[in-house]
Design an enzyme around this catalytic site. Structure first.
Site, PDB file in Angstrom:
ATOM      1  N   GLY A 165      34.890 -31.918  39.693  1.00 52.66           N
ATOM      2  CA  GLY A 165      33.902 -30.860  39.554  1.00 52.66           C
ATOM      3  C   GLY A 165      34.029 -30.128  38.243  1.00 52.66           C
ATOM      4  O   GLY A 165      33.274 -30.357  37.293  1.00 52.66           O
ATOM      5  N   CYS A 178      27.074  -0.643  40.070  1.00 51.70           N
ATOM      6  CA  CYS A 178      27.565   0.713  40.338  1.00 51.70           C
ATOM      7  C   CYS A 178      28.973   0.661  40.929  1.00 51.70           C
ATOM      8  O   CYS A 178      29.225   1.186  42.027  1.00 51.70           O
ATOM      9  CB  CYS A 178      26.620   1.428  41.291  1.00 51.70           C
ATOM     10  SG  CYS A 178      24.921   1.514  40.704  1.00 51.70           S
TER      11      CYS A 178
END
Length: 372
Positions: free
Chosen positions: A249, A323
């Site tokens: 991968g 945030c």
């Protein structure tokens, strides 16, 4: 290297760039191997990436129903190996309905389900038991064998073999091993292959004449030195071994991807410099997950706002637009020269980038993808 200013003209919100030509070149390195090459879809499951790889691989290794669905969207019959430590009855049922017949098994519960389902559907399954080898020498970033949750416990091994042997619908075709992730040491990987082959020889009487020896993947990237595992050397050293199955991968897709975002603001807060991007770890979580200084480059661009801030020859934390103070790209990065409206481009972002990120957090826009 692309002409970034031309390619990303007018763009400043976080996005990925995948170089499909480079991907083909990397895949060609593997296509002449005598070993069986499967692509590990978890690394990067983008459909254009999968379609680009399909002509060069023997099949795909998946770990979820969603990954099976993506492969079957491209091909109804290309081989699939289904792995993963927790496969529910619904997972396995879906796999069989989609023509998956090869399984990396690491649970007696999974075998129980496969036995029941294979009888119901009158299908024949190829089973590779996942073996967790102890004492594998490795400098890899992540240890996948030894004291981990992966593989069949030793006390369950004989029971698993007996269950398969008692079935008219399942065959023990071999063993699956996966001992390391992001390994750069070729000699360690070859030693690991030898240990896997020795285990197969010890249990040869349980197996067919040409058993599956699936060594998984784990071929790595040195993100700091911007090098990849020497695959050609590894292939040469294993040329005389038994035929292996490889699930590759990161080595394939890592180097062909980039994550780019524009610099929105630069701040100095209580003695700490911050470079704030119009993007963040919700797009590209990997540097935060590994907490390393990910390779990057700065693309200078003409200032488009009246206000301008700069940093020169200092370190700063790269932060995003979420945030939370956790939206930072690892440790401090050194900047020779950076200004608001410039671009930061993270290299080696083609594997475990978009796929492991918190794309739904705050419901910000998901990153677009450019293909070159």
């Amino acid at each position: 290297m692309p002409n970034w200013n031309e390619l990303l003209q007018g763009k400043d919100e976080g996005l990925y760039i995948y170089d499909l030509t480079a991907l083909k070149e990397r895949a060609k390195v593997l296509s002449d191997s005598r070993h069986r090459i499967f692509y590990a879809v978890k690394s990067n499951s983008d459909l254009r990436v999968l379609k680009t790889l399909m002509p060069f691989v023997d099949g795909f290794e998946v770990a979820s129903r969603g990954e099976i669905e993506k492969i079957r969207m491209m091909s109804r019959d290309i081989p699939i190996i289904f792995g993963g430590p927790v496969k529910t009855q619904e997972d396995l049922k879906y796999a069989l309905e989609k023509g998956v017949t090869s399984f990396n098994v690491e649970s007696l519960f999974e075998l129980d389900e496969l036995q029941t389902l294979s009888v119901e559907k009158d299908c024949h399954l190829s089973i590779q038991l996942r073996i967790n080898l102890a004492d594998i020498e490795s400098d890899a970033t992540l240890k996948m064998a030894g004291v981990t949750q992966f593989g069949l416990p030793e006390e369950d091994f004989i029971q698993a073999v007996e269950l398969i042997q008692s079935s008219n619908h399942m065959q023990l075709s071999g063993f699956h091993f996966h001992a390391m992730s992001n390994n750069m040491n070729v000699s360690h990987h070859v030693s690991y292959v030898e240990a896997a082959c020795d285990f197969v020889k010890q249990h040869q009487k349980l197996l067919p004449p040409e058993p599956v020896i699936n060594i998984g993947g784990g071929f790595g990237i040195d993100y700091q030195q911007e090098k990849t595992f020497d695959m050609a050397h590894f292939m040469n050293l294993t040329e005389d071994s038994s035929v292996l199955t490889l699930e590759i991968g990161r080595w394939l897709t890592g180097p062909i991807g980039y994550y780019a975002a524009g610099v929105y603001d630069i701040k100095e807060m209580h003695g700490q410099n911050f470079v704030l991007l119009n993007g963040g770890t919700y797009h590209f979580r990997f540097p935060k997950a590994w907490f390393h200084e990910h390779p990057f480059l700065v693309v200078k661009r003409q200032q488009k706002r009246s206000r301008r801030k700069t940093l020169q020859q200092v370190k700063a934390v790269i932060a995003g637009k979420l945030c939370t103070p956790n939206d930072v790209f690892g440790p401090e990065y050194y900047f020779e020269d950076i200004a608001t409206d410039d671009l930061i481009i993270f290299k080696f972002a083609g594997a475990y980038g978009r796929e492991i990120s918190h794309l739904e957090f705050l419901s910000h826009a998901k990153p677009k993808i450019l293909y070159i």
